[in-house]
Design a protein around this motif. Structure first.
Motif, PDB file in Angstrom:
ATOM      1  N   CYS A   1      -4.390  11.827   1.496  1.00 40.35           N
ATOM      2  CA  CYS A   1      -3.566  10.692   1.523  1.00 40.35           C
ATOM      3  C   CYS A   1      -2.386  10.668   2.115  1.00 40.35           C
ATOM      4  N   ASP A   2      -1.976  12.017   2.323  1.00 40.73           N
ATOM      5  CA  ASP A   2      -0.380  12.074   2.982  1.00 40.73           C
ATOM      6  C   ASP A   2      -0.761  11.664   4.569  1.00 40.73           C
ATOM      7  N   LYS A   3      -1.949  11.805   5.138  1.00 39.40           N
ATOM      8  CA  LYS A   3      -2.143  11.394   6.245  1.00 39.40           C
ATOM      9  C   LYS A   3      -2.119   9.672   6.555  1.00 39.40           C
ATOM     10  N   THR A   4      -2.927   9.172   5.667  1.00 37.88           N
ATOM     11  CA  THR A   4      -2.672   7.930   5.618  1.00 37.88           C
ATOM     12  C   THR A   4      -1.439   7.322   5.474  1.00 37.88           C
ATOM     13  N   PHE A   5      -0.589   7.971   4.324  1.00 34.91           N
ATOM     14  CA  PHE A   5       0.670   7.547   3.815  1.00 34.91           C
ATOM     15  C   PHE A   5       1.594   7.538   5.168  1.00 34.91           C
TER      16      PHE A   5
ATOM     17  N   ALA B   1       0.762  -1.435  -0.152  1.00 34.40           N
ATOM     18  CA  ALA B   1      -0.031  -0.117   0.088  1.00 34.40           C
ATOM     19  C   ALA B   1       0.924   1.192  -0.005  1.00 34.40           C
ATOM     20  N   ILE B   2       1.990   1.065   0.681  1.00 40.51           N
ATOM     21  CA  ILE B   2       2.986   2.372   0.737  1.00 40.51           C
ATOM     22  C   ILE B   2       3.686   2.495  -0.631  1.00 40.51           C
ATOM     23  N   TYR B   3       4.079   1.238  -1.269  1.00 45.89           N
ATOM     24  CA  TYR B   3       4.553   1.751  -2.523  1.00 45.89           C
ATOM     25  C   TYR B   3       3.623   2.325  -3.532  1.00 45.89           C
ATOM     26  N   LYS B   4       2.251   1.819  -3.358  1.00 45.48           N
ATOM     27  CA  LYS B   4       1.247   2.232  -4.349  1.00 45.48           C
ATOM     28  C   LYS B   4       0.926   4.018  -4.023  1.00 45.48           C
TER      29      LYS B   4
ATOM     30  N   TYR C   1       2.202  18.507   2.847  1.00 51.88           N
ATOM     31  CA  TYR C   1       3.526  18.455   2.853  1.00 51.88           C
ATOM     32  C   TYR C   1       4.098  17.645   4.430  1.00 51.88           C
ATOM     33  N   GLU C   2       3.239  17.933   5.320  1.00 53.17           N
ATOM     34  CA  GLU C   2       3.544  17.384   6.624  1.00 53.17           C
ATOM     35  C   GLU C   2       3.657  15.842   6.531  1.00 53.17           C
ATOM     36  N   GLY C   3       2.444  15.361   5.897  1.00 57.17           N
ATOM     37  CA  GLY C   3       2.391  13.652   6.012  1.00 57.17           C
ATOM     38  C   GLY C   3       3.592  13.154   4.918  1.00 57.17           C
ATOM     39  N   ILE C   4       3.542  14.053   3.947  1.00 59.59           N
ATOM     40  CA  ILE C   4       4.666  13.561   2.837  1.00 59.59           C
ATOM     41  C   ILE C   4       6.011  13.390   3.293  1.00 59.59           C
ATOM     42  N   ILE C   5       6.549  14.505   3.839  1.00 59.24           N
ATOM     43  CA  ILE C   5       7.970  14.511   4.369  1.00 59.24           C
ATOM     44  C   ILE C   5       8.231  13.724   5.580  1.00 59.24           C
TER      45      ILE C   5
ATOM     46  N   ALA D   1       0.802   7.538   8.396  1.00 57.83           N
ATOM     47  CA  ALA D   1       0.262   6.569   9.643  1.00 57.83           C
ATOM     48  C   ALA D   1       0.853   5.073   8.795  1.00 57.83           C
ATOM     49  N   LEU D   2       0.817   4.681   7.643  1.00 53.01           N
ATOM     50  CA  LEU D   2       1.230   3.576   7.081  1.00 53.01           C
ATOM     51  C   LEU D   2       2.648   3.289   7.285  1.00 53.01           C
ATOM     52  N   THR D   3       3.485   4.462   7.131  1.00 50.55           N
ATOM     53  CA  THR D   3       4.646   4.235   7.491  1.00 50.55           C
ATOM     54  C   THR D   3       5.218   3.906   8.807  1.00 50.55           C
ATOM     55  N   LEU D   4       4.463   4.412   9.742  1.00 51.29           N
ATOM     56  CA  LEU D   4       4.670   4.140  11.190  1.00 51.29           C
ATOM     57  C   LEU D   4       4.702   2.376  11.389  1.00 51.29           C
ATOM     58  N   LEU D   5       3.713   1.922  10.519  1.00 50.73           N
ATOM     59  CA  LEU D   5       3.732   0.382  10.621  1.00 50.73           C
ATOM     60  C   LEU D   5       4.533  -0.519   9.882  1.00 50.73           C
ATOM     61  N   ALA D   6       5.585   0.248   8.993  1.00 49.22           N
ATOM     62  CA  ALA D   6       6.296  -0.557   7.965  1.00 49.22           C
ATOM     63  C   ALA D   6       7.432  -1.143   8.607  1.00 49.22           C
ATOM     64  N   THR D   7       7.914  -2.120   7.909  1.00 48.65           N
ATOM     65  CA  THR D   7       9.163  -2.709   8.233  1.00 48.65           C
ATOM     66  C   THR D   7      10.076  -2.866   7.369  1.00 48.65           C
ATOM     67  N   ALA D   8      11.421  -2.738   7.449  1.00 43.07           N
ATOM     68  CA  ALA D   8      12.640  -2.847   6.331  1.00 43.07           C
ATOM     69  C   ALA D   8      12.330  -4.009   5.688  1.00 43.07           C
ATOM     70  N   GLU D   9      12.154  -5.195   6.291  1.00 42.02           N
ATOM     71  CA  GLU D   9      11.993  -6.420   5.676  1.00 42.02           C
ATOM     72  C   GLU D   9      10.852  -6.278   4.570  1.00 42.02           C
ATOM     73  N   ALA D  10       9.634  -6.130   5.122  1.00 38.05           N
ATOM     74  CA  ALA D  10       8.484  -6.235   4.297  1.00 38.05           C
ATOM     75  C   ALA D  10       8.702  -4.967   3.109  1.00 38.05           C
ATOM     76  N   MET D  11       9.409  -4.013   3.248  1.00 38.92           N
ATOM     77  CA  MET D  11       9.537  -2.860   2.293  1.00 38.92           C
ATOM     78  C   MET D  11      10.362  -3.630   1.206  1.00 38.92           C
ATOM     79  N   ASN D  12      11.411  -4.178   1.626  1.00 35.99           N
ATOM     80  CA  ASN D  12      12.360  -4.766   0.586  1.00 35.99           C
ATOM     81  C   ASN D  12      11.606  -5.815  -0.129  1.00 35.99           C
ATOM     82  N   SER D  13      10.798  -6.749   0.376  1.00 39.75           N
ATOM     83  CA  SER D  13      10.676  -8.013  -0.103  1.00 39.75           C
ATOM     84  C   SER D  13       9.300  -7.223  -0.877  1.00 39.75           C
ATOM     85  N   ALA D  14       8.521  -6.609  -0.631  1.00 39.04           N
ATOM     86  CA  ALA D  14       7.238  -5.867  -1.754  1.00 39.04           C
ATOM     87  C   ALA D  14       7.645  -5.213  -2.786  1.00 39.04           C
ATOM     88  N   LEU D  15       8.973  -4.773  -2.763  1.00 40.35           N
ATOM     89  CA  LEU D  15       9.493  -3.946  -3.941  1.00 40.35           C
ATOM     90  C   LEU D  15       9.393  -4.791  -5.196  1.00 40.35           C
TER      91      LEU D  15
END
Lengths: 431, 206
Positions: A356-360, A9-12, A49-53, A362-376
């Motif tokens: 959407c920046d707000k959802t973006f 969802a973050i990549y999308k 810009y708050e949520g994006i950055i 929030a979701l990054t607070l739940l992301a993990t490096a492993e999942a981000m790498n494998s989802a790529l």
């Protein structure tokens, strides 16, 4: 919680945010409770810009992938280029339209810049000073010189209303500025927090814990998404000044927010006497509710199933294009009843960068490096999205891809709205 | 009405929005802003920074835009060729219509509810505006804002107030959703917005 799904969802969302950019920054039409801005769709330097950055910084912190830091820097540079001689930001008023001086937007932009500056400074990267200076100029020339009236920050210099969530965002910016500059901002912060206390409902009713948006006058609306934004500020304040009063206040806000979560998003809020406002039911703006619950977790019991429920709503409403629908029933705003069989309005399905920046984030607070790498490796390229919706009771087809957003009346096949991404105005507007 | 320009007022905001949308559709490379009111020019310029050249009427306005928006503009010179001209609330300053391929005009209308509230204070009207416009231009699109149905919706919203809040919010929403009026009542709106192409240009294009 499925971290792989979160990463996808973050990549999308990242791909969608990129599709909304032009040379000056992030663009796009806006739907909101107060009004919608469907004509002017050009760059705006507002709370998006708050949520994006913050979101991109979270991703860099987790993965150390330079792609994310470079996205945050690009967004920071958009802001610096858009600072006006007055210290304000170009077209910062979100749904109000193209005008500077938007609140809490300019403070939210400062939060973004100061988080970026703090992060770069920790990395011994000299670029931090540019972002720090830009935010400092805005805070001094606009917030402290024009909006501060001795007791709190005004809605506008010509509007005496003291809005709690707007003061909360100003508090967040001042706390960050204080840490970086070493200059005390306590006078402002401790007075501004009183506005939040004055707006909070503590009466053991269904509104208990919610904060009334004092700009709603006699309507006295206790609004979920604004209360959620205050939670972020209060927790940040408590972490620097551990006053039990702050803790009691944000815990009550947390209880209020939990009551608003439902299977389709979060309810708008409450009228006085505890009447629930079901329309609109927020979707992408609920990202701020999710973030509030996540930052509250160390301080109170937040049921995991509520977090999962909210994450599920966000997944369900993510378009193939990556954007997330804004709401359900913005066309019935203020209604106490929600008929779930009705089609959504055009404004509901429209994904908005400043939501959407707000959802973006929030979701990054739940992301993990492993999942981000494998989802790529699993990210596809299908970005075409279509769905039924309505405009003024007409059945319409909403279509979005990487290039444009298009709304057609099904009966007669007439184009009602067509916006090419990045353009300052729609090509066709027949709403 | 001689009051300071309020960029937040619904009638100002929405009228400038539709006018700038029309201009954006035509994509002129140069736009002349025909008014001596710096506040109005600033409100418009924020919406038109996609065009190559903004042309203004006075040195004071050139300076105001530089100081306010960091925007470089050109001072209008007689016989300067411009692709579009925008006349915002200033029609009476121009007995002769400005020359351009496209003209957009925003004006007040005394044949509207406003005259009931402020008799004799609305200085222009839809028929004079239309007649002035059509001397050199053929109207290609027109709308009005705040016609009687719209005012009725606002009035119901206002009467419902906080006693019937859902009616208040929904009526207010419907008023905004239908703010641009193109139907037979368009002549009765408080604000009139028109765009047209110069008749000579049309002949040339044929």
């Amino acid at each position: 919680m499925n971290r792989q799904k979160i990463a996808k969802a973050i990549y999308k969302l990242d791909a969608w945010l990129e599709s909304m950019r032009n040379e000056q920054g992030y663009t796009g039409p806006i739907s909101h409770w107060w009004a919608s801005c469907l004509l002017y769709s050009g760059p705006m330097i507002d709370w998006r810009y708050e949520g994006i950055i913050s979101g991109y910084l979270n991703l860099h912190r987790i993965t150390q992938n330079t792609r994310w830091l470079s996205r945050a820097i690009t967004a920071g540079d958009d802001i610096c280029q858009a600072q006006l001689p007055s210290g304000k930001f170009f077209n910062s008023s979100f749904q109000v339209g193209p005008i500077e001086g938007g609140t809490p937007h300019e403070a939210a932009v400062d939060v973004a810049l100061l988080e970026l500056a703090t992060y770069l400074k920790e990395m011994n990267d000299d670029r931090w000073e540019k972002y720090y200076r830009t935010a400092g100029l805005n805070l001094k020339e606009y917030y402290l010189s024009e909006l501060w009236q001795g007791e709190a920050f005004l809605d506008q210099h010509w509007n005496n209303t003291l809005v709690p969530n707007k003061n909360a965002t100003a508090i967040e910016a001042l706390l960050l500025y204080q840490t970086l500059s070493g200059d005390s901002m306590e006078t402002y912060v401790f007075k501004a927090v009183e506005v939040i206390f004055r707006g909070q409902v503590l009466d053991n009713s269904l509104r208990h814990g919610g904060v009334v948006h004092l700009g709603t006058g006699k309507h006295q609306l206790a609004i979920g998404i604004y209360t959620a934004r205050i939670v972020g500020a209060m927790v940040r304040l408590y972490e620097q000044y551990p006053n039990p009063e702050y803790r009691r206040s944000f815990q009550a806000m947390g209880e209020f927010l939990l009551r608003l979560i439902n299977e389709h998003g979060t309810y708008f809020g409450y009228y006085p006497h505890g009447k629930l406002i079901r329309c609109p039911n927020w979707i992408s703006p609920s990202g701020d509710v999710l973030r509030a619950l996540l930052v509250l977790q160390p301080h109170m019991n937040i049921p995991q199933n509520k977090i999962e429920q909210l994450v599920k709503v966000l997944f369900t409403n993510q378009h193939a294009s990556g954007g997330i629908a804004t709401a359900y029933k913005l066309d019935k705003k203020g209604a106490k009843y929600l008929l779930k069989s009705e089609l959504p309005d055009f404004r509901d399905v429209l994904p908005v960068v400043g939501w959407c920046d707000k959802t973006f984030r929030a979701l990054t607070l739940l992301a993990t490096a492993e999942a981000m790498n494998s989802a790529l490796s699993e990210i596809g390229h299908n970005s075409y999205h279509e769905m039924d919706c309505t405009w003024n009771k007409q059945l319409c087809l909403y279509v979005e891809d990487t290039k444009e957003i298009h709304l057609t009346a099904v009966d007669g096949k007439k184009t009602l709205y067509q916006w090419r991404k990045g353009e300052w105005y729609p090509k066709i507007y027949r709403l | 009405m001689k009051t300071p320009f309020d960029p937040y007022a619904i009638y100002n905001h929405y009228s400038l929005e539709i006018a700038c949308y029309w201009l954006h559709q035509k994509q002129p490379q140069s736009i002349r802003l025909c008014t001596d009111n710096a506040d109005i020019v600033i409100a418009i310029a924020r919406r038109l920074m996609w065009t190559k050249q903004l042309i203004v009427e006075t040195e004071n306005i050139v300076t105001a835009l530089q100081n306010h928006l960091n925007l470089k503009t050109t001072l209008y010179q007689p016989n300067m060729v411009v692709e579009a001209a925008f006349v915002p609330f200033s029609r009476q300053m121009y007995p002769i219509q400005p020359i351009a391929q496209w003209l957009v005009v925003v004006g007040e209308n005394s044949f509207s509810y406003k005259s009931l509230l402020y008799p004799g204070q609305v200085g222009d009207n839809v028929f004079a505006l239309k007649s002035w416009f059509e001397k050199r231009y053929r109207i290609t699109d027109k709308v009005s804002l705040l016609e009687p149905y719209s005012m009725l919706r606002w009035s119901i919203a206002s009467l419902a107030g906080s006693r019937f809040p859902s009616i208040h919010f929904q009526m207010g929403q419907r008023a905004l959703d239908n703010i641009y009026v193109r139907n037979y009542l368009w002549w009765s709106g408080y604000i009139i917005v028109m765009i047209g192409e110069q008749i000579y240009e049309q002949a040339k294009n044929r």
